[in-house]
Design an enzyme around this catalytic site. Structure first.
Site, short mmCIF file in Angstrom:
data_model
loop_
_atom_site.label_atom_id
_atom_site.label_comp_id
_atom_site.label_asym_id
_atom_site.label_seq_id
_atom_site.Cartn_x
_atom_site.Cartn_y
_atom_site.Cartn_z
N ASP A 1 0.10 7.82 2.79
CA ASP A 1 -0.43 8.63 3.89
C ASP A 1 0.39 9.90 4.04
O ASP A 1 1.56 9.95 3.63
CB ASP A 1 -0.38 7.86 5.21
N1 URA Z 1 0.23 1.48 3.93
C1 URA Z 1 -0.03 2.40 4.87
O1 URA Z 1 -0.50 2.10 5.94
N2 URA Z 1 0.23 3.69 4.58
C2 URA Z 1 0.78 4.11 3.42
O2 URA Z 1 1.02 5.30 3.23
C3 URA Z 1 1.06 3.13 2.46
C4 URA Z 1 0.77 1.82 2.72
#
Ligand code: URA
Length: 248
Positions: free
Chosen positions: A107
């Site tokens: 993310d």
């Molecule tokens: N899980 C999440 O919620 N976000 C990420 O960036 C990676 C794994």
């Protein structure tokens, strides 16, 4: 025998310019192969075996490049975006020219270990759930991480939210420490669903305040890499990425 490619293609893949720009460089006498000036853009060479210099600067060609990055917060995991900076913008242009793509997605606000590779088969193996490659995260969450929650993670959390429903695979989770009322938890998952870790915590009424990936398979994030830094992996390290091991 190494891979034979044309000199102009090789230089374009090294990020030295478009095909027509590198042809000009070659015809202008800027390029030496094993010490000899080569002015023919069509010259075939075993690019990974010869010494290439352009205006005296040495360049190393490799057929495949795999990079570990310590992704900073605020950067998109994507190849290109019209408005926002992406992880590929943090790499020299050679990597995009060689077809490097992120293997999986973090993310925008998640930090830590990201692999970018021009090896499509490797990328696929790293993100296919069936391969069981573990991804380890450290999550700071806004409450106590109890034994009961740990056991629910171990059994496989049922997630049902606005983004959909799934039964997460069993995940090892360990409380590393409390920070005031917040908990720092290490969690290892073998899938990469959309917002996987955040949604798993949300299913047990915990909000992830900070998320950092520290390990993929048997390879940990290089502690020497500051946020935004990257380095190429050795073949031995690439092999470790796919290793399925139990520790954190
Ligand atoms: N899980 C999440 O919620 N976000 C990420 O960036 C990676 C794994």
């Amino acid at each position: 025998m190494g891979e034979q490619i044309r000199l102009d293609k090789c230089l374009a893949m090294l990020g030295l310019g478009s095909r027509s720009e590198v042809k000009q460089l070659i015809r202008g006498g800027s390029v030496r192969i094993d010490g000899e000036t080569v002015r023919d853009p069509n010259r075939k060479l075993e690019a990974d075996r010869v010494r290439i210099t352009v205006n005296g600067t040495p360049y190393t060609y490799k057929a495949v490049r795999t990079v570990m990055m310590n992704k900073p917060a605020g950067i998109l995991t994507a190849a290109r975006d019209k408005k926002q900076r992406t992880v590929l913008d943090l790499l020299p242009p050679m990597y995009a020219a060689m077809g490097c793509m992120p293997a999986g997605r973090l993310d925008k606000d998640t930090t830590g270990m990201l692999i970018l590779t021009s090896d499509g088969a490797l990328a696929h193996r790293l993100i296919t759930p069936g391969k069981n490659v573990g991804k380890t995260y450290e999550a700071l969450v806004d409450g106590p991480f109890t034994e009961e929650i740990r056991a629910r993670f171990a059994a496989g959390i049922h997630v049902e939210d606005a983004d959909g429903t799934f039964d997460a695979r069993p995940a090892e989770a360990t409380l590393l420490r409390m920070e005031g009322t917040e908990s720092l938890v290490r969690v290892k998952v073998t899938e990469g669903r959309y917002h996987q870790v955040k949604r798993m915590f949300s299913a047990v009424n915990l909000t992830v305040l900070r998320l950092r990936r520290t390990r993929i398979g048997g390879l940990s994030l290089d502690p020497a890499l500051q946020p935004g830094d990257f380095r190429e992996l050795t073949e031995a390290e690439v092999a470790l990425l796919e290793q399925q091991e139990t520790g954190g």
